[in-house]
Design an enzyme around this catalytic site. Structure first.
Site, PDB file in Angstrom:
ATOM      1  N   CYS A   2      95.871  61.843  42.221  1.00  0.00           N
ATOM      2  CA  CYS A   2      95.746  62.571  40.968  1.00  0.00           C
ATOM      3  C   CYS A   2      94.407  62.236  40.309  1.00  0.00           C
ATOM      4  CB  CYS A   2      96.898  62.214  40.039  1.00  0.00           C
ATOM      5  SG  CYS A   2      98.517  62.297  40.826  1.00  0.00           S
ATOM      6  N   ARG A  27      91.619  66.966  42.776  1.00  0.00           N
ATOM      7  CA  ARG A  27      92.440  65.810  43.150  1.00  0.00           C
ATOM      8  C   ARG A  27      93.919  66.051  42.899  1.00  0.00           C
ATOM      9  NH1 ARG A  27      89.532  60.839  43.627  1.00  0.00           N
ATOM     10  NH2 ARG A  27      91.499  59.770  43.276  1.00  0.00           N
ATOM     11  N   GLY A  97      99.196  56.650  41.814  1.00  0.00           N
ATOM     12  CA  GLY A  97      99.798  55.688  42.719  1.00  0.00           C
ATOM     13  C   GLY A  97     101.308  55.798  42.749  1.00  0.00           C
TER      14      GLY A  97
END
Length: 602
Positions: A2, A27, A97
């Site tokens: 992201c 992204r 993450g």
């Protein structure tokens, strides 16, 4: 995966954050959100432009955090968009993450009265920090305590209305950097969001945390130990990532191939034309000369570049080479012997699986090398030595120019090591001379793009496609199929042509076209024989070659070159074909569904 942006300074935060999200949208584009200090949160599902419609652009707030999401936990709907907060909305967080132990922490927090509104693991971290903030009264201490409890990967930026003039940033396994300007700081997961405002960058490493105010920053380990960090000056401008009049980034990046090769070889082929200088490998040249085996690791296109690297390294350097998917490498307990080398290939330098493969090799005491495009990236910093691609920023999700530069860089490495060993001056000069000819020959191919576009329009409605090649062009068949899959959503497979009779030939009929890469090389006759087998079963064949055989339904002619450099030329029409098929189908070329540019979680 992201995109993260955080801002604290003297400008209106809304404009900086929104611009950063647009720059990072490649992204992740499932949803986006912004939290401005002193205001409610703004969120929207879908692309950043949906968020832009909701945003109060005239807000005076000079502090905020923002995020564009590629979904991992929870579907891409507005409630799962970042930023996330604690139940009392005193702490806000953006996160890249995966928090692996989020379930157990969530259960604990629910017992304390926390109410969760999203399906994400990220909200668990926001809730945990808020609870710890209430206990300690310090945002910094709360973040440090929370990070000591979580397992997994994170790049985070945290803000709070109770400490309105502070941002906390931390990293573990997910890239994060700090842009340092005049009276302002920008935290981001990629330099593209920063370069409009400053070229001075501080990269956070795993296990590091930054406390940022308008006028200062402190960096420490998450255990509180203060650190002194170097600031890196980035030498390219944000304009280099703009489209320059092209309709899509993918088109622009394919068209940049001649320039990319020039940049990759610039200053590296010595004036004598017989030797290569790779400054990033000079300190380990003895290890390279004496190595007994090289293990190449990569994911996606980088893995296919590694397969090409295997062929040229074994040819020119005379070293046995294994190629592994980085995602499988460390899980199969690789047998690594003293004197061997692990070489990682990654455009972003942040690919999680590839980074972990490097770390596994280092744990076993093995020399590690990198072929990386992004300066200052994690793989570039953690490998012992390596080579930068110098391809420039690549924005489109489907890699094109970076893949080309990876192949050229691996070919240069093969010649470099070969000259350290037994490669003759004459053989080195032959291949180096031909590398220098590649930009002009690629320019010839690019001038035929209109005919490739017509071909793409002819084949755009087929549901299946097969790409075949042999020897040096086998990896290009794999890469060509991947490009078609990525941007057109057509089922495509790449095969070694010699394997057709071992199963795939059963699939061939008039509705299953085949693209055959058949340059006039040492396996040309075998490729033609394989192609005839397909035609005899009513298969439609597109032949990419430097000679006209007359046996294909359609053909794409490319200039002649050496056998070892032919894949670099043959790749170009395959990239163009995939691009034009996607264009003809009316798809989002630069942002294919379900994919993100940089895969920073396993």
């Amino acid at each position: 995966m992201c995109g993260i942006v955080g801002y604290i300074g003297n400008k209106k935060a809304s404009s900086v954050l929104l611009k950063g999200l647009f720059d990072l949208e490649y992204r992740g584009y499932d949803s986006a959100g912004i939290k401005l200090q002193g205001e409610e949160v703004y969120k929207a599902a879908g692309p950043v432009k949906n968020l832009e419609k909701k945003l109060h652009k005239n807000s005076p707030s000079q502090v905020g955090i923002a995020h564009t999401r590629w979904a991992t936990h929870g579907p891409p709907v507005e409630k799962n968009a970042h930023p996330h907060s604690g139940t009392k909305r005193n702490v806000w967080l953006v996160h890249n993450g995966i928090i692996e132990n989020y379930k157990s922490i969530k259960e604990e927090l629910e017992k304390k009265g926390c109410v969760f509104i999203s399906d994400t693991d990220s909200e668990v971290l926001a809730q945990l920090i808020e609870v710890l903030f209430e206990e300690s009264g310090s945002l910094e201490q709360a973040v440090r305590s929370a990070l000591a409890r979580v397992e997994g990967a994170y790049g985070i930026v945290v803000s709070s209305e109770k400490e309105p003039d502070v941002l906390i940033a931390a990293r573990m396994g997910s890239p994060l950097l700090l842009g340092i300007g005049e009276g302002e700081y920008i935290v981001a997961s990629d330099a593209a969001a920063v370069l409009k405002y400053t070229k001075d960058i501080l990269y956070l490493e795993d296990g590091e945390l930054a406390v940022i105010t308008k006028d200062s920053h402190r960096v420490m380990c998450t255990n509180g130990k203060e650190l002194q960090k170097d600031i890196v000056r980035i030498d390219h401008d944000i304009e280099v990532v703009q489209k320059d009049g092209f309709e899509h980034y993918m088109e622009k990046e394919i068209m940049e191939a001649p320039e990319v090769i020039l940049n990759t070889i610039r200053g590296r082929i010595l004036p004598n034309g017989e030797d290569v200088r790779l400054g990033g490998l000079e300190d380990v040249h003895e290890d390279l000369r004496d190595t007994t085996r090289i293990h190449i690791v990569g994911c996606g296109s980088a893995y296919y570049a590694g397969l090409y690297g295997k062929y040229v390294l074994e040819k020119f350097a005379g070293i046995p080479v294994d190629v592994d998917y980085a995602s499988e490498f460390r899980y199969r307990n690789p047998v690594l012997q003293k004197g061997e080398i692990v070489l990682a290939v990654s455009q972003s330098g942040e690919t999680a699986d590839t980074l972990e493969a490097i770390r596994e090799a280092k744990r076993k005491g093995i020399l590690t090398l990198g072929v990386v495009n992004s300066v200052g990236s994690s793989i570039a910093r953690e490998t012992d030595a390596g080579v930068y691609n110098h391809a420039g920023p690549e924005i489109s999700v489907a890699s094109t120019k970076a893949f080309i530069s990876q192949m050229v860089a691996l070919l240069l490495i093969a010649v470099y090591i070969g000259r350290l060993r037994s490669l003759s001056k004459a053989d080195a000069k032959e291949v180096l001379d031909e590398i220098k000819n590649l930009p002009d020959k690629i320019s010839e191919i690019l001038q035929t793009s209109a005919s490739i576009k017509k071909l793409a329009e002819k084949y755009k409605d087929y549901k299946d496609f097969l790409y075949i090649g042999r020897k040096y062009n086998f990896p290009i068949a794999l890469e060509g199929a991947l490009k078609l899959k990525e941007v057109s959503y057509i089922h495509a497979e790449g095969y070694g042509a010699g394997e057709m009779k071992h199963g795939p030939l059963a699939m061939i009929d008039k509705n299953f076209p085949v693209l055959a890469i058949a340059p006039k090389d040492s396996v040309y006759e075998k490729m033609i024989s394989n192609t005839e087998e397909i035609r005899s079963r009513n298969g439609k064949v597109i032949i990419v070659s430097d000679v006209s055989s007359g046996i294909g339904e359609d053909e794409i002619l490319v200039p002649s070159t050496l056998e070892q450099t032919s894949p670099i030329l043959n790749l170009i029409p395959l990239q163009l074909f995939a691009y034009y098929v996607s264009l003809a189908k009316g798809l989002d070329v630069d942002r294919p569904r379900n994919l993100a540019k940089s895969v920073t979680v396993e």
